[in-house]
Design an enzyme around this catalytic site. Structure first.
Site, PDB file in Angstrom:
ATOM      1  N   GLY A  61       1.899   4.373   3.657  1.00  0.00           N
ATOM      2  CA  GLY A  61       2.842   3.500   2.960  1.00  0.00           C
ATOM      3  C   GLY A  61       3.963   4.264   2.284  1.00  0.00           C
ATOM      4  O   GLY A  61       5.143   3.921   2.439  1.00  0.00           O
ATOM      5  N   SER A  85     -16.929  18.395   0.957  1.00  0.00           N
ATOM      6  CA  SER A  85     -16.116  18.677   2.146  1.00  0.00           C
ATOM      7  C   SER A  85     -16.937  19.189   3.338  1.00  0.00           C
ATOM      8  O   SER A  85     -17.872  19.964   3.189  1.00  0.00           O
ATOM      9  CB  SER A  85     -15.050  19.708   1.810  1.00  0.00           C
ATOM     10  N   ARG A 111     -19.397  14.720  12.985  1.00  0.00           N
ATOM     11  CA  ARG A 111     -19.939  13.972  11.853  1.00  0.00           C
ATOM     12  C   ARG A 111     -20.995  12.944  12.257  1.00  0.00           C
ATOM     13  O   ARG A 111     -22.030  12.833  11.600  1.00  0.00           O
ATOM     14  CB  ARG A 111     -18.797  13.257  11.127  1.00  0.00           C
ATOM     15  N   GLY A 171       0.853  -1.194   0.000  1.00  0.00           N
ATOM     16  CA  GLY A 171       0.000   0.000   0.000  1.00  0.00           C
ATOM     17  C   GLY A 171       0.882   1.235   0.000  1.00  0.00           C
ATOM     18  O   GLY A 171       1.853   1.320   0.751  1.00  0.00           O
ATOM     19  N   LEU A 183      -0.688   7.624   2.044  1.00  0.00           N
ATOM     20  CA  LEU A 183       0.122   8.479   2.919  1.00  0.00           C
ATOM     21  C   LEU A 183       0.993   7.658   3.853  1.00  0.00           C
ATOM     22  O   LEU A 183       2.180   7.914   4.010  1.00  0.00           O
ATOM     23  CB  LEU A 183      -0.783   9.398   3.736  1.00  0.00           C
ATOM     24  N   HIS A 201     -17.581   6.568   4.980  1.00  0.00           N
ATOM     25  CA  HIS A 201     -16.448   7.394   4.596  1.00  0.00           C
ATOM     26  C   HIS A 201     -15.112   6.842   5.101  1.00  0.00           C
ATOM     27  O   HIS A 201     -14.107   6.869   4.402  1.00  0.00           O
ATOM     28  CB  HIS A 201     -16.674   8.796   5.151  1.00  0.00           C
ATOM     29  N   GLU A 221      -4.942   4.116   8.132  1.00  0.00           N
ATOM     30  CA  GLU A 221      -6.339   3.745   8.339  1.00  0.00           C
ATOM     31  C   GLU A 221      -6.502   2.242   8.542  1.00  0.00           C
ATOM     32  O   GLU A 221      -7.454   1.797   9.192  1.00  0.00           O
ATOM     33  CB  GLU A 221      -7.194   4.204   7.131  1.00  0.00           C
ATOM     34  N   LEU A 250      -5.252  12.247   7.679  1.00  0.00           N
ATOM     35  CA  LEU A 250      -3.987  12.538   7.005  1.00  0.00           C
ATOM     36  C   LEU A 250      -2.870  12.617   8.045  1.00  0.00           C
ATOM     37  O   LEU A 250      -1.762  12.134   7.841  1.00  0.00           O
ATOM     38  CB  LEU A 250      -4.090  13.867   6.247  1.00  0.00           C
TER      39      LEU A 250
END
Lengths: 254, 656, 229
Positions: free
Chosen positions: B44, B283, B329, B39, B42, B420, B444, B460
């Protein structure tokens, strides 16, 4: 939004593998909702092909939200289809009308050999980056991020170049199959920033050398690349690269 | 009880102490140690770059045609960091605290504090690499607030922060390739972990172009393969995002933690029909200016603009006056579902609510008129307001118009929650090692930092923290004891056996020659998961879902139809491999959701809510991580990792 | 960049095209200025003075060598770029992108260049070669009366005259389109990226591309239709 279901004829390039000769096949797709995306229309067609014991059409796609740069179809003579500043995955069937024939071809360039059907090999782009599309800084060496103020206009221009998603539409649209818009966007992203200065000269020299080695053509400033770029990268970046290349060439020792 | 190996000492000294006492590998030995990174998002790409820089021999694998396409690229909003550049009271502790609270007290304090500590280094590193973050006119970095936090700590690059960060990491990785430290395998998919003497020693990967199986040795294996949201079929994940690598590790003994913790993002473009292949996120930043509403009258069929102001129900502002449209959220998503279920939904599907910018347009228009000192008529004010909104959200509005054909400057957007992000994942200890020695999991794909709900702009941060700043230290602590292990030739029996098992499974799949397409089975799995293990879950539904999934599994293995050949580019076969794993995972998610008899973060059990319909946690019974061990088909055993809150005091979240 | 790369790399090749191209653009200004003397309508007196100055003076004669060198380089390099670029897409598209993304003349520089070359050969055969043969290639004296030569070439209704005029007019139109893309493209190749100056250069380029070829095209027409004596 008013929408309806339409029937279309698809003329698609089929090629079993990189050595196969390949050719067009025509398919009727029926009852396609105009709310579908272009790739969803291909999903529907593929499901039908599987049901008929035929080989589904292979095409590259991943994020389907216009940012990964994987989708790559040359639709009715235009990379990513008729909409401006758009990727294939974001193209929706509203763009077409009842009874239309749509011709779908892969990106065509010697530097992008076909893998299967509409899939092409774009690893040449990776190798161009390997030639110098980076700033040589090891993890942990960085100074505080705000220790180096950067003029906003420059930072914005750098970002505008860095918005490139590496899809290759520029190469597909260019009559010379040149990768200059891609290369120049990658170089401009770094060359416009103070962090990118130490390697500015070697970066452009090496990246251009790699582009030539990969078999892309030379830029003749026709602007077709700019017209199809999903991220509206400007050919101004090509001019920036040319200047950097010339300066680097003039002052180099050899 | 499993041990997370959190270092002793006070919270803010744990990581510093770990770093200064962990074992090191000398540079000469690093050259002969091989690491496999699966993977290249970000986590990996940053790990591959950082480990390559240290001198290890690294191999990276990704199923896409280039590492730069990994789905980290799609993150829009931003990345958090406790820089306190805005002088608004931010600190490492505040970021740590917000993340723990946002996760509804189901994350580990030690890991989260480390994340907050290294967050500032990430920004420094990215800027040094040339990531073009947004800047102010003075040339310094700009910040915005995000996800309802009270400080401005989010760094961003217009609406494509993920792409810019990933390109930074990708370029660092490509540099290591140029230097010969990293070898990259694109269009390759990992199909098994190879274990020798109880340690992870390599992988079996399939070359997706030729269909050939390949054996690759590594002294350690890193899985950085992202989340499993696609188990729901429809999600904001990329079409190729999958759980396969993590699931193979799980089948080889790695524990899978909190699988039921899924994040449903409130602002996505609603489903338009059965043809829908994926969902698109708008967004979270839109909620700063957009007002969410539904008609007060059930089943109202009037057009949005024909519904007068007094007949609109701004339900978030009504229910949560303190946070209004900016609640976290999970809360916003559930509220939207509640309204739609009660019959107030809008649009043709009735599964949508309005996100309206009319008020913002007027407000900005008036401010603009004031700034320019002009007496403007209503039309001019509206136009100036639209221009301001365009400046702020133009790219998102354009994307919305492309997908729906509606102009959001004129009519309200229609939005609905969508899957998501998955907080659950492979269980890892403080060093990011799974329960298999030598097998690590980053980003993740692991479970460690977000508890039961992730805050905006934190994904991130975690991916890069793991890759750039955590794994380079923790892997040394393991590899220091491996310096005497010579590279194991891939003709070793364990490689042969793993490869033949993978080969058998592929042949088995191809030989079913049934009647149902992979896609149709995946859609059915998604429907079961969304309806019974989605935004709201109950015991009865989950039990039913488990049964249905087991049936679906039988159907899949007896009636799936895969066209084409094995030894060629065959996307349907790739998909079948992935969906087979999703089906098994779906079952485990339901089992986990059934076990967790409480509501927390993204996990909402209808039986456990307050009188006002809010999530009700049971800290006395469920203050633990459920880490599942696979015992056999349909059989799992749960191991608990107790969560000890030494610093933060868990409390009921309130946004009223 | 080694000197070799200057001529072999894709950007280097374009630099050569740009430099030689702009050099030729400068030459055209001199050429069109001198030739415009025919419109003095003085029976070619002023024109022949200018022609004499150019032909019977070592400085312009030496510059002429440079001019031919630049011209030949421009032609050879241009053809090489054209053929190399054409070879980069072995299988063509079924549906062409065409004019939707770029101007036809920007894609047809090779073709336009060849048309100009045809005109140029005919032009040299009419004037330059007879003149230099009369002088002897190293001599400075003895050139022919070029004004009369022009008049003879373009006056009359014979098919040869008509073909010549056609070649000239087509050549000038081709030159116009060649320049319309060439001038601004060359400036981009030199690295002009500032939008303000690109706008200025583009405007100048278009003006040049219209005015200069138009003036050239009017010369044979002026003789033919008897607009000048």
């Amino acid at each position: 939004m008013e929408h309806q279901n339409i029937n279309l004829k698809l003329k698609v390039w089929r090629q079993k593998n990189s050595t196969d000769k390949g050719g067009f096949e025509t398919y009727d797709v029926k009852n396609i909702s105009q709310e579908m995306s272009f790739l969803e229309m291909f999903d529907v067609l593929n499901e039908e092909l599987i049901a008929e014991d035929k080989d589904p059409i292979a095409f590259d796609h991943d994020c389907r939200e216009g940012i990964c740069g994987m989708c790559s179809m040359y639709i009715n003579g235009r990379p990513h289809g008729p909409w401006e500043a758009n990727t294939t995955c974001q193209l929706h069937m509203r763009a077409f009308s009842e009874g239309e024939t749509i011709v779908v071809e892969p990106w065509r360039a010697n530097a992008f050999p076909i893998i299967k059907d509409l899939m092409v090999d774009r690893t040449a782009f990776d190798r161009i980056i390997q030639a110098g599309g980076y700033i040589s800084v090891n993890t942990g060496n960085a100074v505080d991020a705000n220790a180096l103020p950067i003029e906003k206009a420059k930072a914005d221009a750098s970002f505008a170049a860095a918005a490139c998603i590496g899809c290759g539409a520029c190469v597909a649209a260019c009559k010379n199959s040149s990768a200059m818009l891609f290369l120049s966007a990658k170089a401009a992203h770094l060359n416009l920033l103070p962090q990118g200065q130490p390697e500015r000269k070697t970066r452009v020299m090496n990246m251009v050398a790699q582009m030539d080695k990969e078999g892309f053509g030379a830029c003749t400033n026709t602007g077709a690349c700019e017209a199809v770029c999903p991220k509206e990268i400007s050919i101004t970046n090509i001019a920036r690269l040319n200047l950097d290349y010339t300066c680097a060439g003039l002052v180099s020792d050899k | 009880m499993i041990d997370a190996k959190i270092p002793a000492g006070s919270l803010d000294s744990k990581w510093t102490k770990y770093k200064s006492t962990c074992k090191l590998v000398n540079p000469a030995n690093k050259r002969s140690l091989e690491i496999i990174v699966v993977g290249t998002g970000l986590a990996g790409a940053s790990a591959a770059a950082a480990l390559g820089e240290l001198g290890y021999k690294v191999k990276t694998f990704c199923f896409q045609d280039s590492p730069r396409r990994a789905h980290s690229i799609a993150a829009q909003g931003g990345i958090n960091a406790a820089k306190n550049y805005q002088n608004d009271g931010d600190s490492t502790y505040r970021l740590f605290y917000d993340t723990i609270k946002g996760g509804d007290y189901r994350a580990r304090e030690g890991n989260v504090h480390r994340l907050a500590e290294v967050s500032a280094n990430i920004i420094d590193q990215c800027v040094a690499q040339g990531v073009p973050f947004a800047r102010e006119y003075g040339g310094l970095l700009s910040n915005r607030s995000f996800g309802g936090t009270q400080v401005q700590r989010t760094f961003y690059a217009a609406g494509q922060t993920g792409q810019q960060l990933l390109i930074g990491a990708y370029q660092a990785q490509e540099r290591q390739i140029a230097l010969g430290n990293v070898v990259q395998y694109s269009r390759h998919e990992m199909l098994d972990v190879v274990m020798i003497d109880g340690k992870a020693r390599g992988i079996i990967a399939r070359n997706l172009v030729t269909g050939e199986l390949e054996r690759h040795f590594g002294h350690a294996v890193l899985l950085c393969t992202g989340g499993y949201g696609n188990v729901f079929y429809l999600s904001t994940n990329a079409m190729g995002s999958n759980v396969t690598a993590a699931w193979k590790a799980h089948k080889k003994g790695a524990l899978f933690a909190n699988p039921c913790f899924t994040q449903i993002h409130p602002t996505c473009i609603p489903v338009s029909g059965d043809h829908q292949s994926k969902l698109t996120l708008m967004s979270e930043s839109l909620r700063n200016d957009g007002r969410i509403w539904v008609p007060k009258q059930q089943g109202d069929t009037r057009k949005s603009i024909d519904i007068p102001e007094e007949e609109r129900d701004y339900y978030l502002e009504r229910r949560y006056p303190a946070f209004g449209n900016l609640v976290p959220r999970d809360v916003a998503s559930r509220a939207a579902k509640e309204r739609c279920d009660a019959g107030y939904g809008v649009g043709t599907s009735k599964q949508a609510v309005y996100l309206d910018f009319a008020a913002a347009i007027q407000r900005y228009g008036k401010i603009e008129a004031g700034k320019r000192g002009i007496e403007a008529d209503a039309e001019t004010i509206t136009q100036m307001g639209k221009d301001v909104v365009k400046e702020k959200y133009g790219n998102l509005f354009d994307m919305y118009e492309k997908i729906t054909g509606e102009n959001p400057y004129e009519v309200p957007m229609r939005i609905y929650p969508a899957v998501h992000y998955t907080m659950g994942g492979l269980w890892v200890d403080y060093e990011l090692m799974t329960t298999i020695p030598g097998l690590y999991c980053l980003g993740e794909a692991n479970f460690s930092d977000h508890g039961a709900n992730r805050l905006g702009a934190s994904a991130l941060m975690q991916g890069l923290a793991d890759g750039y700043f955590v794994i380079p230290y923790t892997i040394g602590n393991y590899l220091a004891d491996e310096i005497r292990t010579k590279a194991i030739p891939t003709d070793h029996a364990a490689f042969a056996e793993a490869e033949s098992k993978v080969r058998d499974r592929i042949h088995m799949l191809m030989n079913i020659k049934g009647s149902k397409t992979v896609e149709s089975l995946h859609k059915r799995l998604g429907k079961i998961m969304w309806e019974k293990c989605g935004m709201a879950r109950n015991a009865e539904g989950l039990k039913q879902a488990i049964k249905e999934i087991q049936q679906l599994k039988n159907e899949f293995w007896s009636d799936v139809k895969i066209p084409g050949e094995i030894n060629e580019m065959n996307p349907e076969l790739d998909k079948a491999n992935r969906v087979a794993d999703f089906i098994e995972l779906g079952e485990l998610m339901c089992i986990d959701a059934l076990n967790r008899e409480e509501s927390c973060g993204g996990h909402f059990r209808e039986e456990h809510q307050t009188e006002e319909g809010e999530a009700l946690r049971h800290d006395d019974k469920f203050m633990y991580v459920s880490a599942w061990e696979m015992k056999g088909e349909h059989e799992w055993e749960m191991h608990k990792e107790e969560l000890n809150y030494e610093v933060v005091k868990p409390s009921q979240r309130s946004y009223k | 960049m080694t000197f070799k790369q200057m001529f072999t790399s894709s950007v280097g090749k374009k630099l050569v095209m740009g430099f030689t191209g702009l050099f030729l653009v400068l030459f055209l200004i001199v050429h069109v200025g001198l030739n415009a003397c025919i419109w003095a309508n003085d029976g070619g007196e002023m024109f022949n003075k200018g022609a004499h100055f150019m032909g019977a003076n070592w400085v312009p004669r030496l510059l002429e060598v440079g001019l031919f060198a630049g011209l030949i380089l421009h032609i050879i390099q241009g053809l090489m770029v054209e053929f190399s670029n054409r070879s980069k897409r072995a299988i063509k598209y079924d549906v062409a992108f065409g004019n939707r993304g770029s101007k036809w003349y920007s894609r047809s520089m090779g073709l336009l260049g060849i048309l100009i070359l045809i005109f140029l050969i005919s032009h040299l055969a009419h004037f330059w070669i007879p003149n230099r043969s009369a002088q002897g290639f190293v001599g400075l004296e003895g050139e022919i009366d070029l004004y009369t030569k022009m008049k003879d070439t373009f006056t009359g209704d014979s098919w040869q005259v008509m073909v010549t005029i056609l070649v000239y007019v087509v050549g000038c139109i081709a030159l116009g389109f060649h320049l319309a893309h060439g001038v601004q493209s060359a400036c981009r190749t030199f690295g002009l990226s500032n939008p303000k100056w690109i706008a200025v250069v583009s405007a100048l380029g278009y003006a040049y591309a219209i005015i200069v070829p138009l003036m050239f095209a009017l010369m044979p027409l002026s003789f033919h239709f008897g607009w000048i004596d």
